[in-house]
Design a protein around this motif. Structure first.
Motif, PDB file in Angstrom:
ATOM      1  N   THR A 206       2.771  -3.533   1.813  1.00 38.94           N
ATOM      2  CA  THR A 206       3.194  -2.556   1.358  1.00 38.94           C
ATOM      3  C   THR A 206       2.691  -0.909   1.291  1.00 38.94           C
ATOM      4  OG1 THR A 206       2.036  -3.079  -1.502  1.00 38.94           O
ATOM      5  CG2 THR A 206       3.219  -4.587  -0.473  1.00 38.94           C
ATOM      6  N   GLU A 207       4.269  -0.459   0.933  1.00 35.94           N
ATOM      7  CA  GLU A 207       3.158   0.716   1.167  1.00 35.94           C
ATOM      8  C   GLU A 207       1.601   1.272  -0.254  1.00 35.94           C
ATOM      9  OE1 GLU A 207       3.499   4.663   2.976  1.00 35.94           O
ATOM     10  OE2 GLU A 207       4.600   3.426   2.767  1.00 35.94           O
ATOM     11  N   GLU A 208       1.359   0.803  -1.063  1.00 32.94           N
ATOM     12  CA  GLU A 208       0.499   1.283  -2.051  1.00 32.94           C
ATOM     13  C   GLU A 208      -1.109   0.090  -0.633  1.00 32.94           C
ATOM     14  OE1 GLU A 208      -1.484   2.586  -4.546  1.00 32.94           O
ATOM     15  OE2 GLU A 208       0.217   2.936  -4.164  1.00 32.94           O
ATOM     16  N   GLN A 209      -0.683  -0.380  -0.363  1.00 35.73           N
ATOM     17  CA  GLN A 209      -2.156  -1.130   0.607  1.00 35.73           C
ATOM     18  C   GLN A 209      -1.678  -0.205   1.296  1.00 35.73           C
ATOM     19  OE1 GLN A 209      -0.192  -5.701   0.493  1.00 35.73           O
ATOM     20  NE2 GLN A 209      -0.709  -6.102  -0.833  1.00 35.73           N
ATOM     21  N   ALA A 210      -1.242   0.419   2.018  1.00 38.95           N
ATOM     22  CA  ALA A 210      -1.287   0.874   3.455  1.00 38.95           C
ATOM     23  C   ALA A 210      -2.253   2.289   3.765  1.00 38.95           C
ATOM     24  CB  ALA A 210      -0.063   1.146   4.578  1.00 38.95           C
ATOM     25  N   ARG A 211      -2.475   2.586   2.400  1.00 40.59           N
ATOM     26  CA  ARG A 211      -3.215   4.226   1.882  1.00 40.59           C
ATOM     27  C   ARG A 211      -4.510   3.741   1.627  1.00 40.59           C
ATOM     28  NH1 ARG A 211       0.524   4.907  -2.841  1.00 40.59           N
ATOM     29  NH2 ARG A 211       2.669   6.247  -1.545  1.00 40.59           N
ATOM     30  N   GLY A 212      -5.103   5.138   2.013  1.00 39.74           N
ATOM     31  CA  GLY A 212      -6.721   5.121   2.368  1.00 39.74           C
ATOM     32  C   GLY A 212      -7.594   3.957   3.101  1.00 39.74           C
ATOM     33  N   THR A 213      -8.984   4.565   3.208  1.00 40.11           N
ATOM     34  CA  THR A 213      -9.811   4.294   4.791  1.00 40.11           C
ATOM     35  C   THR A 213      -9.970   2.771   4.638  1.00 40.11           C
ATOM     36  OG1 THR A 213     -10.735   6.532   4.528  1.00 40.11           O
ATOM     37  CG2 THR A 213     -11.290   4.615   5.608  1.00 40.11           C
ATOM     38  N   PHE A 214      -9.782   2.106   6.351  1.00 38.71           N
ATOM     39  CA  PHE A 214     -10.579   0.892   5.975  1.00 38.71           C
ATOM     40  C   PHE A 214     -11.278   0.468   7.608  1.00 38.71           C
ATOM     41  CE2 PHE A 214      -5.146   1.068   5.001  1.00 38.71           C
ATOM     42  CZ  PHE A 214      -5.276   0.192   3.965  1.00 38.71           C
ATOM     43  N   THR A 215     -11.830  -0.572   6.953  1.00 39.53           N
ATOM     44  CA  THR A 215     -12.415  -1.322   7.800  1.00 39.53           C
ATOM     45  C   THR A 215     -11.953  -2.564   8.426  1.00 39.53           C
ATOM     46  OG1 THR A 215     -14.847  -0.470   6.040  1.00 39.53           O
ATOM     47  CG2 THR A 215     -14.947  -2.719   7.617  1.00 39.53           C
TER      48      THR A 215
END
Length: 189
Positions: free
Chosen positions: A159-168
């Motif tokens: 989702t648009e919300e899940q795709a935000r931020g920094t990931f590992t």
């Protein structure tokens, strides 16, 4: 006395008989796995339908008005200490589908600093709150020889919300019992 070359070997094989419940459980697991494979095959056939590249994205309505955005994250991505692989180049992509989900992709040139080949077979992105986004696929499923590099691509939906931020990013390999390699600093446009 008999000469060893003239002797006949005798081998006895014994095993514990399996219970009916054990056989039925094994059969049920095999049927479930077969059903999953059939569903995945149907999904892949429906997705490809003879179309490739941007045509496939447009035909499947996986690209909206914004098209495909990309971001060079080569300087942001760092390998965890103890990794066998290092990241030379990294780029992420986002395709606005016009639906509730976005299509994400990451391409990375991975260099094998180890002494054995490394074959990626799966990937997951772990988000800021521990949310895991499982990759739809990792390509290519071929080994990265020691001292060599290979471009690896993974794709996922979120989702648009899940795709935000920094990931590992966690990549699994076929060798060594599915050990993982971790890379921090993955962001999407």
């Amino acid at each position: 006395m008999v000469h060893p070359s003239e002797a006949t070997r005798l081998v006895e094989v014994t095993r514990q008989p399996r219970s009916l419940a054990s056989c039925q459980e094994g059969e049920q697991l095999a049927l479930e796995e077969l059903q999953q494979c059939r569903q995945e095959k149907a999904r892949l056939e429906a997705e490809s339908n003879g179309k490739v590249g941007l045509t496939a994205l447009l035909a499947q309505k996986l690209m909206g008005k914004g098209g495909v955005d990309d971001r060079d994250i080569s300087k942001n991505v760092t390998a965890h200490p103890g990794n066998t692989l290092t990241s030379r180049l990294a780029r992420t992509y986002r395709s606005d589908t016009g639906r509730m989900v976005v299509r994400l992709a990451m391409e990375q040139e991975l260099w094998n600093d180890g002494t054995t080949p490394w074959t990626p077979i799966g990937a997951v992105l772990v988000g800021p709150q521990g949310l895991e986004l499982k990759a739809l696929g990792v390509w290519p499923l071929e080994p990265i020889p020691p001292g060599k590099g290979l471009r690896v691509v993974l794709e996922l939906e979120a989702t648009e919300e899940q795709a935000r931020g920094t990931f590992t990013l966690k990549l699994w390999c076929q060798e060594g019992g599915g050990r993982g390699e971790f890379f921090d600093g993955v962001t999407f446009p």
